[in-house]
Design an enzyme around this catalytic site. Structure first.
Site, mmCIF file in Angstrom:
data_model
loop_
_atom_site.group_PDB
_atom_site.id
_atom_site.type_symbol
_atom_site.label_atom_id
_atom_site.label_comp_id
_atom_site.label_asym_id
_atom_site.label_seq_id
_atom_site.Cartn_x
_atom_site.Cartn_y
_atom_site.Cartn_z
ATOM 1 C CB CYS A 2 -0.863 0.041 1.260
ATOM 2 S SG CYS A 2 -1.875 -1.435 1.433
ATOM 3 N N GLY A 28 -0.339 0.451 -4.979
ATOM 4 C CA GLY A 28 -1.611 -0.248 -4.817
ATOM 5 C C GLY A 28 -2.636 0.303 -5.765
ATOM 6 C CG ASN A 103 3.073 0.261 3.242
ATOM 7 O OD1 ASN A 103 4.131 0.793 2.965
ATOM 8 N ND2 ASN A 103 2.739 -0.903 2.724
ATOM 9 N N GLY A 104 1.757 -2.397 5.232
ATOM 10 C CA GLY A 104 2.466 -3.507 5.871
ATOM 11 C C GLY A 104 1.540 -4.678 6.043
ATOM 12 C CB CYS A 237 11.046 -4.502 2.743
ATOM 13 S SG CYS A 237 10.580 -5.339 1.212
ATOM 14 C CE1 TYR A 243 7.666 -4.954 -9.971
ATOM 15 C CE2 TYR A 243 6.559 -5.007 -7.843
ATOM 16 C CZ TYR A 243 6.508 -4.956 -9.215
ATOM 17 O OH TYR A 243 5.300 -4.893 -9.852
ATOM 18 C CB SER A 285 9.956 -3.109 -12.655
ATOM 19 O OG SER A 285 9.850 -4.195 -13.537
ATOM 20 C CG ASP A 348 11.817 -6.506 -11.135
ATOM 21 O OD1 ASP A 348 11.231 -6.995 -10.171
ATOM 22 O OD2 ASP A 348 11.243 -6.255 -12.211
ATOM 23 C CB CYS A 384 6.403 -11.007 1.414
ATOM 24 S SG CYS A 384 6.588 -9.591 2.527
ATOM 25 C CB CYS A 434 13.323 -8.041 5.807
ATOM 26 S SG CYS A 434 12.288 -9.519 5.534
HETATM 27 P P1 AMP Z 1 6.215 -13.448 -12.895
HETATM 28 O O1 AMP Z 1 7.540 -14.078 -12.741
HETATM 29 O O2 AMP Z 1 5.533 -13.754 -14.147
HETATM 30 O O3 AMP Z 1 5.323 -13.770 -11.753
HETATM 31 O O4 AMP Z 1 6.373 -11.873 -12.890
HETATM 32 C C1 AMP Z 1 7.516 -11.277 -12.458
HETATM 33 C C2 AMP Z 1 7.424 -9.798 -12.628
HETATM 34 O O5 AMP Z 1 6.429 -9.255 -11.753
HETATM 35 C C3 AMP Z 1 8.723 -9.141 -12.256
HETATM 36 O O6 AMP Z 1 9.322 -8.756 -13.439
HETATM 37 C C4 AMP Z 1 8.369 -7.960 -11.444
HETATM 38 O O7 AMP Z 1 8.542 -6.785 -12.207
HETATM 39 C C5 AMP Z 1 6.923 -8.105 -11.097
HETATM 40 N N1 AMP Z 1 6.745 -8.335 -9.653
HETATM 41 C C6 AMP Z 1 7.573 -8.865 -8.773
HETATM 42 N N2 AMP Z 1 7.045 -8.920 -7.552
HETATM 43 C C7 AMP Z 1 5.834 -8.385 -7.638
HETATM 44 C C8 AMP Z 1 4.789 -8.122 -6.722
HETATM 45 N N3 AMP Z 1 4.881 -8.482 -5.456
HETATM 46 N N4 AMP Z 1 3.684 -7.530 -7.181
HETATM 47 C C9 AMP Z 1 3.559 -7.192 -8.454
HETATM 48 N N5 AMP Z 1 4.498 -7.428 -9.382
HETATM 49 C C10 AMP Z 1 5.632 -8.013 -8.996
#
Ligand code: AMP
Length: 464
Positions: A2, A28, A103-104, A237, A243, A285, A348, A384, A434
């Site tokens: 959030c 969010g 947020n958390g 975190c 990301y 990203s 990422d 997480c 973390c």
């Molecule tokens: P996938 O491996 O298809 O699940 O998607 C990975 C991509 O989702 C990564 O390239 C990140 O940019 C993005 N991503 C990573 N963690 C999250 C998250 N918690 N919420 C939304 N997108 C994420």
């Protein structure tokens, strides 16, 4: 995850909050809300499902009168995606109007909720944040500060909070400091927000970042430090830097852009791709990581994938089928960059693997001779429990499959993950982090009732 914001002593506080929420939209996209407090201490609220720009128009903003406000953008980690769970929470108790944006993620919310319900509490939502509201309202302490402090002494987990009681704004970061919270000044007013990009948008200047365990009171534009919460080992975190946060923000004392470039450089050192001709990011990203990779490796950086900016983050979509369709809606390859070449694609992180698999297929269809996938973080092997939506182990491809299986599944010539050490080196030495989702080292034990199930899916069932 959030985004939260609190405003004090600013004319039309709700409008400032609204602008700030725009800058925090990436944190969010399910719902958003604002509570404003007028000169008589009366609250005004508007919350809705969807994006900030869809929820708030002139008529709603006009109703949100007052010089104090809190705002929230949400995507759920606890509780389902329904309007009842939209924040800020608002309640009336003996201390007046109480609003709260969180947020958390609390790790003992289930137990606390059960206990409160047994004592007669009636919950309006299934979100863990409402537990904090009940604990404040039930506290026997005589003043607002004592009531908040007593409530905080009962909760565990990750919480950055902005709270109003009457016309006073409070801001808190949990003792481990999982989530960021920064303080800014705009004229005679104060703005507290999840990230500095929200301060930039409204023209506020950064005063400082709240430290882990900090508890402050803001009234009439004056920030007063209250006694900090009981100390605990700090665990910022790391995924915020990898990301979640925006690259134009400074959080945990680090420029997110600087860290991401360094992640890319470390990745190029650990996993070079000899023979490759070009490197590109999965926008947006991993843009900074791909830049770092290019700088370190000497490979030319190009735009190999173009992102449609009118689509939300793929993850936020609740069903798997919709997520898959969205990969194509979201990205398209640039054939001229890719055709006939050996390419390095930098992302990422790899979570479910769904996006990457779709992307690799697209890149191959655009004529790539070889695809080398590089990930600027280690394999994500656990969910997480502190606020990021990486829900169950069964959905995390690296939790249940070897690197070679993943490489084969994605259909790439080579796959390179940044090491834990490399990631932490890039994240800098100012903080302790973390990294539970990568290392399995959870800084706060997660009770069984809060854990999510684990039944590995065979790769064949993963969509293409
Ligand atoms: P996938 O491996 O298809 O699940 O998607 C990975 C991509 O989702 C990564 O390239 C990140 O940019 C993005 N991503 C990573 N963690 C999250 C998250 N918690 N919420 C939304 N997108 C994420």
């Amino acid at each position: 995850m959030c985004g939260i914001i609190g405003v004090s002593a600013l004319h039309d506080a709700a409008r400032v909050t609204y602008l700030g929420l725009y800058a925090l939209q990436h944190r969010g996209q399910e719902s958003a809300g604002i509570v404003s407090i007028d000169g008589a201490g009366q609250p005004h609220i508007h919350r809705g499902m969807g994006l900030v720009g869809e929820i708030f128009q002139e008529p709603q903003l006009k109703e949100l009168v007052g010089d104090v406000a809190v705002g929230h953008t949400r995507y759920s980690t606890a509780g389902s995606s329904v309007l009842a769970n939209a924040q800020p929470c608002l309640a009336n108790y003996r201390g007046g109007a109480l609003s709260l944006a969180h947020n958390g993620n609390l790790t003992n919310a289930v137990e606390l909720r059960r206990e409160l319900v047994e004592q007669g509490a009636i919950f309006q939502s299934s979100s863990d944040s409402e537990v904090i509201v009940h604990l404040i309202a039930r506290s026997t302490q005589p003043d607002a500060e004592g009531q908040i402090r007593e409530a905080l002494s009962r909760i565990e987990g990750a919480y950055s909070l902005v709270i109003t009681i009457g016309r006073t704004l409070y801001a808190i970061v949990d003792p481990r400091g999982f989530r960021p919270l920064v303080v800014g000044r705009l004229g005679d007013g104060i703005i507290i927000a999840s990230e500095t990009c929200a301060l930039d948008l409204v023209g506020a200047t950064l005063v400082r970042e709240l430290k882990p365990g900090e508890f402050v009171r803001v009234s009439n534009g004056v920030v007063k430090n209250l006694t900090p919460l009981a100390e605990a080992p700090v665990s910022r975190c790391v995924f915020e830097l990898v990301y979640f946060a925006r690259p134009d923000s400074t959080i945990f004392g680090e420029s997110v852009d600087r860290v991401r470039r360094e992640l890319g450089r470390q990745l190029a050192l650990e996993h070079p791709a000899p023979g490759a001709q070009v490197v590109f990011s999965v926008p947006d990203s991993s843009n900074a990581m791909a830049l770092g990779f290019a700088e370190q490796s000497g490979l030319k950086l190009e735009h190999g994938l173009i992102r449609n900016h009118y689509v939300g983050r793929t993850f936020i979509n609740p069903t798997q089928a919709l997520r898959v369709a969205k990969v194509k809606i979201k990205f398209n390859p640039v054939r001229e960059v890719i055709a006939g070449r050996s390419v390095v694609v930098v992302d990422d992180s790899l979570v479910r693997g769904t996006t990457s698999k779709g992307l690799v297929q697209m890149i191959r269809a655009a004529g790539a001779r070889e695809v080398h996938l590089r990930l600027a973080s280690p394999p994500i092997t656990g969910p997480c429990h502190y606020g990021i939506d990486t829900p169950t182990e069964e959905e995390l491809i690296a939790a249940t499959h070897s690197r070679e299986e993943i490489r084969e599944f994605l259909g790439v010539e080579s796959l390179g993950y940044l090491s834990l050490e490399g990631m932490l080196r890039a994240a800098g030495t100012k903080n302790a982090f973390c990294h539970a989702c990568f290392s399995g080292q959870y800084p706060i034990p997660v009770p069984r009732s809060e854990r999510r199930g684990r039944t590995p899916l065979p790769l064949a069932t993963a969509p293409t």
